[in-house]
Design a protein around this motif. Structure first.
Motif, PDB file in Angstrom:
ATOM      1  N   UNK A 190       0.848  -1.208   0.000  1.00  0.00           N
ATOM      2  CA  UNK A 190       0.000   0.000   0.000  1.00  0.00           C
ATOM      3  C   UNK A 190       0.879   1.252   0.000  1.00  0.00           C
ATOM      4  N   UNK A 191       2.023   1.184   0.665  1.00  0.00           N
ATOM      5  CA  UNK A 191       2.931   2.340   0.672  1.00  0.00           C
ATOM      6  C   UNK A 191       3.459   2.621  -0.719  1.00  0.00           C
ATOM      7  N   UNK A 192       3.682   1.546  -1.492  1.00  0.00           N
ATOM      8  CA  UNK A 192       4.193   1.703  -2.848  1.00  0.00           C
ATOM      9  C   UNK A 192       3.120   1.913  -3.891  1.00  0.00           C
ATOM     10  N   UNK A 193       1.856   1.914  -3.482  1.00  0.00           N
ATOM     11  CA  UNK A 193       0.774   2.123  -4.433  1.00  0.00           C
ATOM     12  C   UNK A 193       0.393   0.903  -5.229  1.00  0.00           C
ATOM     13  N   UNK A 194       0.851  -0.290  -4.806  1.00  0.00           N
ATOM     14  CA  UNK A 194       0.551  -1.519  -5.551  1.00  0.00           C
ATOM     15  C   UNK A 194      -0.700  -2.223  -5.042  1.00  0.00           C
ATOM     16  N   UNK A 195      -1.222  -1.783  -3.892  1.00  0.00           N
ATOM     17  CA  UNK A 195      -2.398  -2.388  -3.285  1.00  0.00           C
ATOM     18  C   UNK A 195      -3.266  -1.257  -2.744  1.00  0.00           C
ATOM     19  N   UNK A 213       3.360   7.218   5.499  1.00  0.00           N
ATOM     20  CA  UNK A 213       3.330   6.270   4.392  1.00  0.00           C
ATOM     21  C   UNK A 213       1.988   5.560   4.258  1.00  0.00           C
ATOM     22  N   UNK A 214       1.132   5.731   5.251  1.00  0.00           N
ATOM     23  CA  UNK A 214      -0.191   5.101   5.219  1.00  0.00           C
ATOM     24  C   UNK A 214      -1.204   6.025   5.875  1.00  0.00           C
ATOM     25  N   UNK A 215      -2.429   5.950   5.390  1.00  0.00           N
ATOM     26  CA  UNK A 215      -3.532   6.720   5.966  1.00  0.00           C
ATOM     27  C   UNK A 215      -4.547   5.719   6.523  1.00  0.00           C
ATOM     28  N   UNK A 216      -4.779   5.763   7.823  1.00  0.00           N
ATOM     29  CA  UNK A 216      -5.713   4.829   8.461  1.00  0.00           C
ATOM     30  C   UNK A 216      -7.101   5.460   8.439  1.00  0.00           C
ATOM     31  N   UNK A 217      -8.057   4.749   7.867  1.00  0.00           N
ATOM     32  CA  UNK A 217      -9.403   5.288   7.659  1.00  0.00           C
ATOM     33  C   UNK A 217     -10.394   4.898   8.743  1.00  0.00           C
TER      34      UNK A 217
END
Length: 320
Positions: A190-195, A213-217
Motif C-alpha cells: 500500500x505504501x508503494x501504491x501496488x495495493x 506512508x499510510x492513511x488509516x481510515x
C-alpha cells in the motif's frame, strides 16, 4: 526489654522466611506463543514472562508459529495437563479457525481462559497517495473501480479477511480479498501504491501511519484508539456491528486442576499490572486490558457465535 526481645525475634524470623523464599526453586512455566519471534504477541508474552519472576515462575518462551496459530494450540494440547504450559494467542485461533476448518483437531472447549495480556484493534488503511481520505471515500472509489478494489490481509480465514467480507456485505460494495503470508508485504504494497487497502492490527500500522506512508481510515474497536485519536471507529463509519475489542489471551487446558489455573491467572494478572509491563505495551501501541478468566471465557463465547455466523454466510472453508 520484652518488647525489644519480641521485635528482635520477629525480625530474625522474617529474615529466615525471606531467605527460605529466595531459596525456593522457581516453578518452570512454558509460555507457548502462537506467533513468530519479534511479533507483537511474542514481545507481550516475553514482557509478561519477565514480570512472572516475582510470583516465583521461571517463564520460558517458545514460539510455535504457523497455520494461523493452530500449531501453538496443538503444542499446548500435547503438553501435560499440569499447568506447566500456557498458550498466548489472539482469539481467532479458537473463534474462527474451527469454523473454517472442520478437520481441525481441537475446539474452543479444549482450553480454559486465564486472563488477557493486553488489547488491540484492527485498522483499515490505504497508501498516503491514495485519493481516499475517509472510509466513505474509499468505498465510493471501490464502487467506481470494481476490478481494482482489493484489500490485503495476513491470510485467508483470518479476522481481517472476514472484517473485509463484512464491510463488503454491509456496504454493498464488492471488494477483492488478497491474502498475504503475514502483513508486512501488504503494508509495503500500500505504501508503494501496488495495493489499494490493507486490514491489519494497529501495532503494524502505527509506524507507517506516523511516517506518512499510510492513511488509516477506520479502527475496529468500540472506542477510538489513544494511539490514533483522529481515526474514527467502525461505528462512526456506519458499521456498528463490526465493533470489537480484541486481545492477546492466556490459556491452558481445561483438564488442568482449577486451583492451578487460578494460581496461574492471578500471577499473570499481577504481572500485567506492573508499571514496566504497561510502559512496554505503550511502546508497542497495545492497550492495557485485564479480563478475568470468567470475562475472557464469556468474551470468547460471544466472538465464537459472531464469527460462526459470518463464516457461514460467506461459505468460506480452508478445505475447499
Amino acid at each position: 526489654m520484652l518488647t525489644r526481645r519480641y521485635f528482635l525475634c520477629a525480625a530474625a524470623a522474617s529474615m529466615m522466611t525471606c531467605r527460605a523464599a529466595r531459596s525456593q526453586p522457581a516453578t518452570r512455566l512454558r509460555l507457548l506463543v502462537a506467533g513468530p519471534a519479534g511479533g507483537a504477541v511474542d514481545v507481550a508474552a516475553r514482557m509478561a514472562g519477565e514480570q512472572l519472576r516475582g510470583a516465583g515462575y521461571l517463564a520460558i518462551v517458545e514460539n510455535h508459529a504457523g497455520a494461523a496459530g493452530q500449531i501453538g494450540v496443538e503444542a499446548l494440547l500435547r503438553s501435560p495437563a499440569d499447568g506447566g504450559a500456557v498458550l498466548i494467542t489472539p482469539p481467532g485461533v479458537f473463534t474462527i479457525a474451527p469454523h473454517v476448518n472442520a478437520g481441525l483437531g481441537y475446539r474452543m472447549s479444549d482450553v480454559a481462559g486465564l486472563t488477557t495480556l493486553c488489547g488491540y484493534q484492527f485498522g483499515v488503511a490505504v497508501g498516503a497517495s491514495a485519493p481516499a481520505r475517509t472510509m466513505a471515500d474509499f468505498l465510493g472509489w471501490a464502487k467506481a473501480h470494481p476490478g481494482e478494489a482489493s484489500y490485503g490481509t495476513p491470510g485467508a480465514g483470518t479476522e481481517p479477511h472476514f472484517i473485509g467480507t463484512e464491510i463488503e456485505r454491509l456496504s454493498g460494495v464488492p471488494l477483492i480479498h488478497v491474502p498475504y503470508r503475514g502483513g508486512a508485504q501488504a503494508l509495503n504494497d500500500i505504501s508503494g501504491g501496488h495495493l489499494p487497502a490493507v486490514i491489519s492490527a494497529l501495532p503494524n500500522l502505527v509506524t507507517p501511519y506516523k511516517a506518512g506512508k499510510a492513511r488509516v481510515l477506520m479502527m475496529t474497536g468500540t472506542r477510538r484508539s489513544a494511539f490514533m485519536p483522529d481515526v474514527p471507529t467502525v461505528a462512526e463509519c456506519g458499521f456498528p456491528d463490526l465493533a470489537s475489542d480484541l486481545f492477546y489471551g492466556a490459556y491452558t487446558q481445561t483438564a488442568v486442576p482449577a486451583p492451578v489455573r487460578q494460581a496461574l491467572a492471578q500471577a499473570l494478572a499481577k504481572a500485567c499490572q506492573a508499571p514496566a509491563y504497561r510502559e512496554g505495551l505503550a511502546r508497542m501501541s497495545l492497550d492495557p486490558l485485564a479480563l478475568s478468566s470468567q470475562e475472557l471465557d464469556a468474551s470468547m463465547r460471544a466472538m465464537d457465535a459472531k464469527w460462526a455466523a459470518v463464516v457461514k454466510r460467506t461459505g468460506f472453508s480452508l478445505e475447499k
